[in-house]
Design a protein around this motif. Structure first.
Motif, PDB file in Angstrom:
ATOM      1  N   LEU A 334       0.859  -1.182   0.000  1.00 20.13           N
ATOM      2  CA  LEU A 334       0.000   0.000   0.000  1.00 20.13           C
ATOM      3  C   LEU A 334       0.898   1.236   0.000  1.00 20.13           C
ATOM      4  N   ALA A 335       0.915   1.944  -1.115  1.00 19.09           N
ATOM      5  CA  ALA A 335       1.777   3.114  -1.282  1.00 19.09           C
ATOM      6  C   ALA A 335       0.964   4.382  -1.078  1.00 19.09           C
ATOM      7  N   GLN A 336       1.404   5.234  -0.171  1.00 18.63           N
ATOM      8  CA  GLN A 336       0.708   6.478   0.122  1.00 18.63           C
ATOM      9  C   GLN A 336       1.332   7.612  -0.692  1.00 18.63           C
ATOM     10  N   GLN A 392       2.439   7.856   5.979  1.00 18.44           N
ATOM     11  CA  GLN A 392       2.699   9.200   5.455  1.00 18.44           C
ATOM     12  C   GLN A 392       2.962   9.145   3.949  1.00 18.44           C
ATOM     13  N   PRO A 393       2.799  10.277   3.238  1.00 21.74           N
ATOM     14  CA  PRO A 393       3.133  10.313   1.814  1.00 21.74           C
ATOM     15  C   PRO A 393       4.575   9.868   1.571  1.00 21.74           C
ATOM     16  N   GLY A 394       4.766   9.020   0.572  1.00 27.67           N
ATOM     17  CA  GLY A 394       6.096   8.508   0.241  1.00 27.67           C
ATOM     18  C   GLY A 394       6.436   7.206   0.927  1.00 27.67           C
ATOM     19  N   GLU A 395       5.536   6.711   1.799  1.00 30.99           N
ATOM     20  CA  GLU A 395       5.784   5.457   2.509  1.00 30.99           C
ATOM     21  C   GLU A 395       4.952   4.322   1.908  1.00 30.99           C
ATOM     22  N   VAL A 396       5.474   3.107   2.011  1.00 31.67           N
ATOM     23  CA  VAL A 396       4.790   1.922   1.486  1.00 31.67           C
ATOM     24  C   VAL A 396       4.661   0.900   2.600  1.00 31.67           C
ATOM     25  N   LEU A 397       3.434   0.455   2.867  1.00 28.90           N
ATOM     26  CA  LEU A 397       3.177  -0.548   3.902  1.00 28.90           C
ATOM     27  C   LEU A 397       3.053  -1.920   3.249  1.00 28.90           C
ATOM     28  N   PHE A 398       3.839  -2.874   3.714  1.00 22.49           N
ATOM     29  CA  PHE A 398       3.707  -4.259   3.276  1.00 22.49           C
ATOM     30  C   PHE A 398       2.693  -4.953   4.166  1.00 22.49           C
TER      31      PHE A 398
END
Length: 421
Positions: A334-336, A392-398
């Protein structure tokens, strides 16, 4: 491949703007009727194929009840598309629907280039792209670009720089931002190697926030995503919209709106109590300009499938929209891109404590309101351990496969998810 030409000999019209639009559309079509493919099996009745052939002939002669025949094709194929479950719809009927859309668009634009007609033609193309199947080298995508260019040219001549979303009153997101306890925080790592990500997170199926892996996206640099940018590249496009704060609510529904209508209704203040969410996997196929602004994370190569097997979803909406606690059948990045989201994660090992719905349709969704649980009805829920974060913007949750996750937008948000196996 089909034979396409940049010139067409069967076009003529007295009006310059109309002639220019029709010339561009006809140039995307095969040069002659004989080169225009209509290949259907016996699954499609001969009488329907006869109507298709009549439309094809009328396309090249520009005579007869062209638009009415196109509508007959659309009505017949629409009935087939809505009989039974979607996976049981034969691809030939989806192709038939796309042909109906193509003939209708041509019938609309051959004699009329008014703004209302061009918008109706764009909507027709979008319905074909959403409900149909690709035909003739995805010709509906080619034609919708031509129509968008026409809209863009007119807007550039008429646009008032003071007009637009920035001049309107925007919704002010007044939502609570949870304080994430350090002991419950999802771990973070900056640009791990493929080997370390696989060993430390993918193989043991542990959630993690990946930092620095999407900073190079054009969505952050060349074409920073914003409401104005989305309107520029997709404002006139028709997309599915979820209406309601969450899909488990009784009043939740789905509708079709243009991106501009969605922004005007749910982002610009009109009814502050209403919530709508643009959530769909076809947006990037519909609008290639947006797809060019993102990249599939390199870590997806650790999966078993090919790049074509990766499902890319778009999630755009105001603060306050919620994805109830649920699980997905694939791994998820999930990329913000814009805004922040609060996310809570639970292990599949604790599924019983999360009280999934008994209905088959919602078996992957919990009955519990995560941030205000009914402890009388769901006493075991409070015993289930979890991790949480504010993405936050620019972060990716696995999010590992089958891991339960709850998501709440804290403000205007645009996210991209990659489902992979």
């Amino acid at each position: 491949m089909y034979s396409f030409s940049t010139r067409s000999s069967f076009i003529a019209t007295p009006h310059e703007s109309m002639a220019e639009l029709w010339s561009a559309i006809s140039a995307a079509l095969p040069v002659t009727e004989a080169e225009f493919p209509l290949d259907f099996s016996e699954k499609v009745e001969p009488s329907v194929v006869d109507v298709l052939k009549r439309c094809r002939q009328q396309l090249y002669t520009r005579s007869g009840r062209w638009r009415q025949n196109a509508q007959i094709i659309l009505d017949l194929s629409w009935e087939k598309l809505n009989t039974g479950t979607w996976r049981d719809v034969d691809k030939e009927w989806r192709c038939l629907y796309s042909y109906g859309c193509l003939f209708k668009v041509a019938a609309l634009c051959c004699d009329d280039a008014s703004p209302a007609t061009v918008q109706e033609a764009i909507r027709t193309c979008d319905l074909g792209l959403l409900m149909g199947a690709a035909i003739m080298d995805n010709i509906l995508q080619t034609i919708v670009r031509i129509l968008q260019n026409e809209i863009g040219k007119r807007h550039s001549n008429e646009e008032d720089p003071s007009d637009g979303v920035s001049a309107k009153k925007m919704k002010v997101d007044c939502v609570s931002v949870p304080v994430v306890k350090q002991a419950l925080a999802v771990p973070r790592i900056h640009c791990p190697s493929l080997e370390s990500f696989k060993k430390d997170y993918l193989d043991p199926q542990k959630s993690v926030i990946l930092e620095g892996i999407i900073d190079h996206w054009p969505a952050f640099k060349n074409h920073p995503w914003s409401i104005e940018y989305l309107q520029t590249v997709a404002g006139c496009r028709t997309v599915p919209v979820e209406v309601g704060s969450r899909y488990t609510d009784e009043e939740w529904s789905q509708t079709l709106l243009t991106v501009n209508e969605f922004i005007d209704r749910y982002i610009v203040v009109k009814d502050a109590s209403s919530l709508g969410y643009l959530a769909q996997h076809q947006l990037f196929d519909q609008v290639p300009e947006l797809k060019d602004d993102i990249c599939i994370p390199d870590y997806c190569c650790l999966g078993e499938g090919d790049e074509d097997d990766i499902t890319i979803n778009a999630w755009f909406g105001p603060g306050g929209t919620v994805s109830p606690l649920h699980q997905d059948p694939q791994q998820n990045f999930l990329a913000q891109v814009v805004g922040r989201k609060y996310i809570r994660l639970y292990s599949p090992e604790d599924t019983e404590k999360l009280y999934p719905h008994q209905l088959q349709l919602l078996h992957n969704t919990s009955q519990v309101e995560v941030e205000s649980p009914d402890v009388v009805r769901f006493p075991e829920f409070v015993k289930a351990p979890y991790l949480e974060c504010v993405l936050q913007p620019g972060e990716v949750l696995f999010i590992p496969v089958k891991h339960w996750h709850y998501v709440r937008s804290l403000e205007l948000s645009f996210s991209v998810s990659f489902w992979w196996s």
